[in-house]
Motif scaffolding. Structure first.
Motif, mmCIF file in Angstrom:
data_model
loop_
_atom_site.group_PDB
_atom_site.id
_atom_site.type_symbol
_atom_site.label_atom_id
_atom_site.label_comp_id
_atom_site.label_asym_id
_atom_site.label_seq_id
_atom_site.Cartn_x
_atom_site.Cartn_y
_atom_site.Cartn_z
ATOM 1 N N LEU A 83 4.686 7.726 19.330
ATOM 2 C CA LEU A 83 3.538 7.018 18.754
ATOM 3 C C LEU A 83 2.823 7.887 17.730
ATOM 4 N N PHE A 84 2.630 9.164 18.041
ATOM 5 C CA PHE A 84 1.983 10.073 17.098
ATOM 6 C C PHE A 84 2.768 10.149 15.785
ATOM 7 N N TYR A 85 4.087 10.304 15.902
ATOM 8 C CA TYR A 85 4.912 10.398 14.698
ATOM 9 C C TYR A 85 4.907 9.078 13.925
ATOM 10 N N ALA A 86 5.012 7.960 14.626
ATOM 11 C CA ALA A 86 5.052 6.662 13.956
ATOM 12 C C ALA A 86 3.754 6.401 13.189
ATOM 13 N N VAL A 87 2.621 6.688 13.818
ATOM 14 C CA VAL A 87 1.338 6.493 13.135
ATOM 15 C C VAL A 87 1.228 7.421 11.931
ATOM 16 N N SER A 88 1.705 8.657 12.088
ATOM 17 C CA SER A 88 1.639 9.616 10.987
ATOM 18 C C SER A 88 2.470 9.152 9.798
ATOM 19 N N TYR A 89 3.686 8.697 10.048
ATOM 20 C CA TYR A 89 4.540 8.238 8.953
ATOM 21 C C TYR A 89 4.021 6.929 8.357
ATOM 22 N N TRP A 90 3.511 6.053 9.177
ATOM 23 C CA TRP A 90 3.009 4.775 8.679
ATOM 24 C C TRP A 90 1.796 4.980 7.765
ATOM 25 N N ASN A 91 0.966 5.958 8.090
ATOM 26 C CA ASN A 91 -0.251 6.207 7.307
ATOM 27 C C ASN A 91 -0.075 7.309 6.266
ATOM 28 N N ALA A 92 1.161 7.729 6.013
ATOM 29 C CA ALA A 92 1.397 8.863 5.104
ATOM 30 C C ALA A 92 1.220 8.426 3.654
ATOM 31 N N TRP A 93 0.031 8.632 3.125
ATOM 32 C CA TRP A 93 -0.228 8.303 1.721
ATOM 33 C C TRP A 93 -0.379 9.555 0.860
ATOM 34 N N PHE A 94 -0.824 10.663 1.465
ATOM 35 C CA PHE A 94 -1.128 11.846 0.661
ATOM 36 C C PHE A 94 0.128 12.420 0.027
ATOM 37 N N HIS A 95 1.166 12.626 0.816
ATOM 38 C CA HIS A 95 2.405 13.160 0.272
ATOM 39 C C HIS A 95 3.036 12.185 -0.712
ATOM 40 N N ALA A 96 2.888 10.887 -0.445
ATOM 41 C CA ALA A 96 3.433 9.890 -1.378
ATOM 42 C C ALA A 96 2.735 9.951 -2.722
ATOM 43 N N SER A 97 1.441 10.212 -2.712
ATOM 44 C CA SER A 97 0.697 10.293 -3.972
ATOM 45 C C SER A 97 1.078 11.523 -4.783
ATOM 46 N N ILE A 98 1.614 12.557 -4.132
ATOM 47 C CA ILE A 98 1.986 13.794 -4.828
ATOM 48 C C ILE A 98 3.450 13.781 -5.259
ATOM 49 N N TYR A 99 4.329 13.341 -4.362
ATOM 50 C CA TYR A 99 5.760 13.492 -4.590
ATOM 51 C C TYR A 99 6.448 12.235 -5.121
ATOM 52 N N MET A 100 5.843 11.056 -4.999
ATOM 53 C CA MET A 100 6.535 9.803 -5.279
ATOM 54 C C MET A 100 5.968 9.101 -6.503
ATOM 55 N N GLU A 101 6.864 8.413 -7.234
ATOM 56 C CA GLU A 101 6.436 7.527 -8.303
ATOM 57 C C GLU A 101 5.965 6.206 -7.701
ATOM 58 N N SER A 102 5.240 5.428 -8.486
ATOM 59 C CA SER A 102 4.654 4.199 -7.957
ATOM 60 C C SER A 102 5.694 3.201 -7.495
ATOM 61 N N ASP A 103 6.902 3.236 -8.045
ATOM 62 C CA ASP A 103 7.947 2.293 -7.635
ATOM 63 C C ASP A 103 8.419 2.543 -6.214
ATOM 64 N N HIS A 104 8.174 3.722 -5.690
ATOM 65 C CA HIS A 104 8.651 4.090 -4.353
ATOM 66 C C HIS A 104 7.506 4.311 -3.364
ATOM 67 N N TRP A 105 6.347 3.838 -3.661
ATOM 68 C CA TRP A 105 5.205 4.043 -2.789
ATOM 69 C C TRP A 105 5.351 3.313 -1.462
ATOM 70 N N PRO A 106 4.930 3.933 -0.358
ATOM 71 C CA PRO A 106 4.804 3.196 0.911
ATOM 72 C C PRO A 106 3.543 2.351 0.918
ATOM 73 N N LEU A 107 3.389 1.554 1.950
ATOM 74 C CA LEU A 107 2.275 0.611 1.997
ATOM 75 C C LEU A 107 0.928 1.312 2.070
ATOM 76 N N SER A 108 0.870 2.458 2.709
ATOM 77 C CA SER A 108 -0.397 3.174 2.834
ATOM 78 C C SER A 108 -0.931 3.616 1.478
ATOM 79 N N GLN A 109 -0.037 4.061 0.584
ATOM 80 C CA GLN A 109 -0.465 4.463 -0.750
ATOM 81 C C GLN A 109 -0.884 3.259 -1.583
ATOM 82 N N VAL A 110 -0.175 2.142 -1.421
ATOM 83 C CA VAL A 110 -0.584 0.914 -2.097
ATOM 84 C C VAL A 110 -1.957 0.475 -1.605
ATOM 85 N N LEU A 111 -2.163 0.582 -0.294
ATOM 86 C CA LEU A 111 -3.460 0.228 0.281
ATOM 87 C C LEU A 111 -4.560 1.097 -0.299
ATOM 88 N N ARG A 112 -4.337 2.379 -0.399
ATOM 89 C CA ARG A 112 -5.360 3.279 -0.929
ATOM 90 C C ARG A 112 -5.647 2.998 -2.399
#
Length: 287
Positions: free
Chosen positions: A198-227
């Motif tokens: 559960l800890f890992y799943a919540v962490s990956y589901w809410n992972a927006w910070f690393h996505a904002s640094i390492y990923m282009e907008s075409d590959h964003w997860p939902l948390s980064q889109v939400l932010r």
């Protein structure tokens, strides 16, 4: 022990009602606003407590294609794959560190604890990810956070709490480490494994910070889109919102994205709740 007085019980009841209200009313406003029509949202100043004419228009629009649909698929895949890899690696390392006499076990444990007390900075992590060629890849969202030190310590403490007689009996029967881990340790550690999962799943589901640094907008997860589009207030340009006539009330779209990002964790948590307290407390006490 003295029996609680009526005033004490009444005060506790009032406190519980106030806390529930503070938690449930904002969530009700979010769901209601996402189900309300554009005109009703505009007439109520942007927020609706109870929609008079509920509609799923916002959900149909954002799930019909575009950024949100793709980001939802990315988040689901990232959460499933990341949780499985992290749980497997954490379990193997925790089992090795929990067994006495493992060569280099104590220095490795001290090194891991050092990283827990003094985590690396953002710039070294960025340079490492870039140097390994993982920029704009989903590996950049998994590899740097593959093993969480807190989850490792919880599992290690749980494994140490298993009676040593079980290990010795398995050794006498000719079982190796893999057989002991698979047949004895893991079945006895369901509570701890459920909590760590559960800890890992919540962490990956809410992972927006690393996505904002390492990923282009075409590959964003939902948390980064939400932010970006909810907290940041930007418009979702390629989901057909302008054609659907929803720009006049963007709160419906924003709240629908927020509900979609929140509901999966709320659905999963009740199935793991019975393991939650037992797994965390046992692992923490035994460590």
């Amino acid at each position: 022990m003295e029996k609680p007085r009526f005033a004490t019980k009444a005060a506790k009841a009032v406190a519980v009602v106030i806390v529930l209200g503070l938690v449930l009313i904002p969530f009700l406003v979010i769901v209601s606003t996402s189900l309300a029509s554009n005109r009703e949202v505009v007439d109520n100043g942007g927020w609706v407590l109870w929609p008079s004419d509920p509609t799923l228009r916002a959900y149909r629009t954002i799930l019909s294609g575009g950024i949100v649909t793709k980001a939802l698929g990315v988040s689901v895949g990232l959460t499933v794959v990341g949780t499985l890899f992290s749980l497997a690696c954490t379990t193997f390392l925790a089992y090795a560190l929990a067994r006495p006499g493992v060569f280099g076990g104590r220095p490795v444990l001290l090194l891991i604890l050092f990283t827990f007390l003094f985590p690396p900075g953002m710039i070294p992590a960025f340079l490492l990810v870039k140097g390994m060629g993982m920029m704009d890849t989903y590996a950049a969202l998994i590899a740097p956070v593959l093993i969480n030190v807190f989850n490792l310590i919880v599992l290690r403490g749980f494994f140490q709490g298993i009676p040593e007689e079980l290990y010795e009996a398995a050794r006498l029967d000719g079982a190796g480490d893999w057989h002991i881990l698979w047949r004895i340790v893991l079945p006895l550690s369901k509570a701890a494994l459920a909590v760590v999962s559960l800890f890992y799943a919540v962490s990956y589901w809410n992972a927006w910070f690393h996505a904002s640094i390492y990923m282009e907008s075409d590959h964003w997860p939902l948390s980064q889109v939400l932010r970006t589009y909810v907290i940041g207030g930007s418009q979702i340009a390629d989901t057909g919102l302008s054609e659907a006539g929803m720009v006049s009330a963007p709160q419906t779209t924003q709240m629908a994205v927020l509900v979609i990002a929140t509901v999966p964790i709320l659905v999963v948590y009740p199935f793991l709740q019975k393991y939650f307290t037992k797994g965390v407390l046992t692992g923490a006490i035994k460590s």
